[in-house]
Design a protein around this motif. Structure first.
Motif, PDB file in Angstrom:
ATOM      1  N   ALA A  73       3.513   9.332  14.665  1.00  0.00           N
ATOM      2  CA  ALA A  73       2.540   8.988  15.714  1.00  0.00           C
ATOM      3  C   ALA A  73       2.066   7.545  15.583  1.00  0.00           C
ATOM      4  CB  ALA A  73       1.360   9.949  15.657  1.00  0.00           C
ATOM      5  N   SER A  76       3.842   4.731  17.578  1.00  0.00           N
ATOM      6  CA  SER A  76       3.577   4.503  19.004  1.00  0.00           C
ATOM      7  C   SER A  76       2.561   3.392  19.242  1.00  0.00           C
ATOM      8  CB  SER A  76       3.070   5.795  19.651  1.00  0.00           C
ATOM      9  OG  SER A  76       1.811   6.177  19.115  1.00  0.00           O
ATOM     10  N   ARG A  88       6.225   4.482  24.260  1.00  0.00           N
ATOM     11  CA  ARG A  88       5.120   5.307  23.755  1.00  0.00           C
ATOM     12  C   ARG A  88       5.330   6.772  24.111  1.00  0.00           C
ATOM     13  NH1 ARG A  88       0.333   7.463  25.140  1.00  0.00           N
ATOM     14  NH2 ARG A  88       0.775   7.076  27.337  1.00  0.00           N
ATOM     15  N   GLN A  89       5.739   7.049  25.339  1.00  0.00           N
ATOM     16  CA  GLN A  89       5.981   8.433  25.738  1.00  0.00           C
ATOM     17  C   GLN A  89       7.155   9.042  24.986  1.00  0.00           C
ATOM     18  OE1 GLN A  89       6.366   8.675  29.979  1.00  0.00           O
ATOM     19  NE2 GLN A  89       4.240   8.049  30.381  1.00  0.00           N
ATOM     20  N   TRP A  92       5.807  10.225  21.567  1.00  0.00           N
ATOM     21  CA  TRP A  92       4.942  11.400  21.632  1.00  0.00           C
ATOM     22  C   TRP A  92       5.677  12.640  22.156  1.00  0.00           C
ATOM     23  CZ3 TRP A  92       0.388  11.984  19.407  1.00  0.00           C
ATOM     24  CH2 TRP A  92      -0.333  10.838  19.042  1.00  0.00           C
ATOM     25  N   ASN A  93       6.678  12.475  22.966  1.00  0.00           N
ATOM     26  CA  ASN A  93       7.379  13.625  23.540  1.00  0.00           C
ATOM     27  C   ASN A  93       8.613  14.047  22.752  1.00  0.00           C
ATOM     28  OD1 ASN A  93       5.532  13.660  25.669  1.00  0.00           O
ATOM     29  ND2 ASN A  93       6.797  12.276  26.926  1.00  0.00           N
ATOM     30  N   PHE A  96       7.736  12.996  17.519  1.00  0.00           N
ATOM     31  CA  PHE A  96       6.451  13.458  16.983  1.00  0.00           C
ATOM     32  C   PHE A  96       6.461  14.957  16.706  1.00  0.00           C
ATOM     33  CE2 PHE A  96       2.255  15.320  17.967  1.00  0.00           C
ATOM     34  CZ  PHE A  96       1.533  14.795  16.905  1.00  0.00           C
ATOM     35  N   TRP A  97       7.213  15.739  17.459  1.00  0.00           N
ATOM     36  CA  TRP A  97       7.188  17.188  17.321  1.00  0.00           C
ATOM     37  C   TRP A  97       8.190  17.715  16.305  1.00  0.00           C
ATOM     38  CZ3 TRP A  97       3.167  19.517  19.329  1.00  0.00           C
ATOM     39  CH2 TRP A  97       2.505  18.908  20.389  1.00  0.00           C
TER      40      TRP A  97
END
Length: 294
Positions: A73, A76, A88-89, A92-93, A96-97
């Motif tokens: 994270a 970003s 950035r998206q 996070w999309n 990050f997961w």
């Protein structure tokens, strides 16, 4: 791309938040990595965390996965400053997961194949889980390595894992005593002090209090008064003669006692000379003020 957010670099609140996020990622990574490397192993014998389904304690794996998620994270933030919204998206999309899969595995089921080698040997032992995660050859290897903080930390961890550290220390032929925690040292010194007083474990609180009270200094005598009077230093800036005179006065006070010193003026002290006209004059009745009669 959008407009760059340069204000993030000039805002002190942003830097405070960035330091907090970095610490939030570094602490779990450092703690979990240190446990998985094998320098600290007593966590394997600790109770498992709440809501954890596996019988084995897997919360170091959860810590490492959580730290990786926060670290990703943080990546970003440069895209946020540059104004690159797509980058950035993407962080996070997507990436990050990925570490959160490890968090879920730690809660529900962590495969043994993804564990360190020493952890696999411990789980595959025939006496698992009633055996220490430290193998005998590992204990000997740690005791024979050069003395440093890492070795002392591993030796203390062996004690928490059920290893008789003192016996292993004596078998290795090492001098002195094995390292111990400060609270263990304080407890040992307190037990030794009670043993010297004659206090045993079968005594109740009142019996122990009576013995401690009998060993205390006499009433009215503080701990400082019971200590011997230290002579003054000869290098106190007063010169050799003044220092010698102070030493003589101190020795005389220790011999005569404080009561005989009352009302005695220190040698060498004189009343300051009076200037003309400083004496008080009598009142019209011819009486002098107290202490000012000629």
């Amino acid at each position: 791309m959008t407009e760059p957010n340069i204000d993030i670099l000039t805002n002190p609140v942003s830097w405070v938040f960035l330091l907090f996020v970095v610490a939030l990622a570094a602490v779990p990574l450092w703690t979990g990595g240190r446990m998985l490397r094998g320098t600290v192993r007593h966590w394997t014998l600790a109770p498992k965390i709440p809501f954890q389904i596996p019988d084995r304690n897997t919360w170091p794996f959860i810590l490492v996965s959580f730290g990786l998620a926060i670290s990703i994270a943080i990546l970003s933030i440069p895209f946020e400053i540059a104004g690159w919204e797509h980058g950035r998206q993407f962080i996070w999309n997507g990436p990050f997961w990925i570490p959160w899969v490890g968090v879920a595995l730690g809660v529900f089921y962590w495969p043994l194949a993804l564990t360190p080698r020493w952890y696999k040997r411990w789980v595959n032992h025939e006496d698992y889980p009633d055996v220490s995660p430290w193998r005998p050859e590992e204990v000997r290897a740690v005791l024979t390595r050069p003395a440093d903080k890492k070795r002392d930390r591993m030796i203390r961890d062996m004690g928490w894992c059920g290893i008789d550290v003192k016996a292993a220390w004596s078998e290795a032929g090492l001098p002195g005593e094995p390292p111990e925690e400060w609270w263990a040292k304080a407890t040992r010194q307190g037990d030794q002090k009670y043993a010297d007083m004659g206090i045993t474990e079968d005594m109740d609180a009142f019996q122990r209090a009576d013995i401690i009270r009998s060993c205390a200094p006499p009433e009215g005598q503080s701990r400082q008064e019971s200590r011997p009077l230290d002579p003054p230093r000869l290098t106190d800036g007063l010169g050799t003669k003044a220092s010698a005179r102070r030493l003589a006065e101190t020795e005389a006070a220790a011999e005569t006692g404080p009561r005989e010193q009352l009302g005695r003026r220190r040698p060498g002290l004189r009343r300051p000379a009076e200037s003309p006209g400083s004496r008080s004059a009598p009142d019209p009745g011819g009486r002098w003020p107290i202490g000012c009669a000629p």
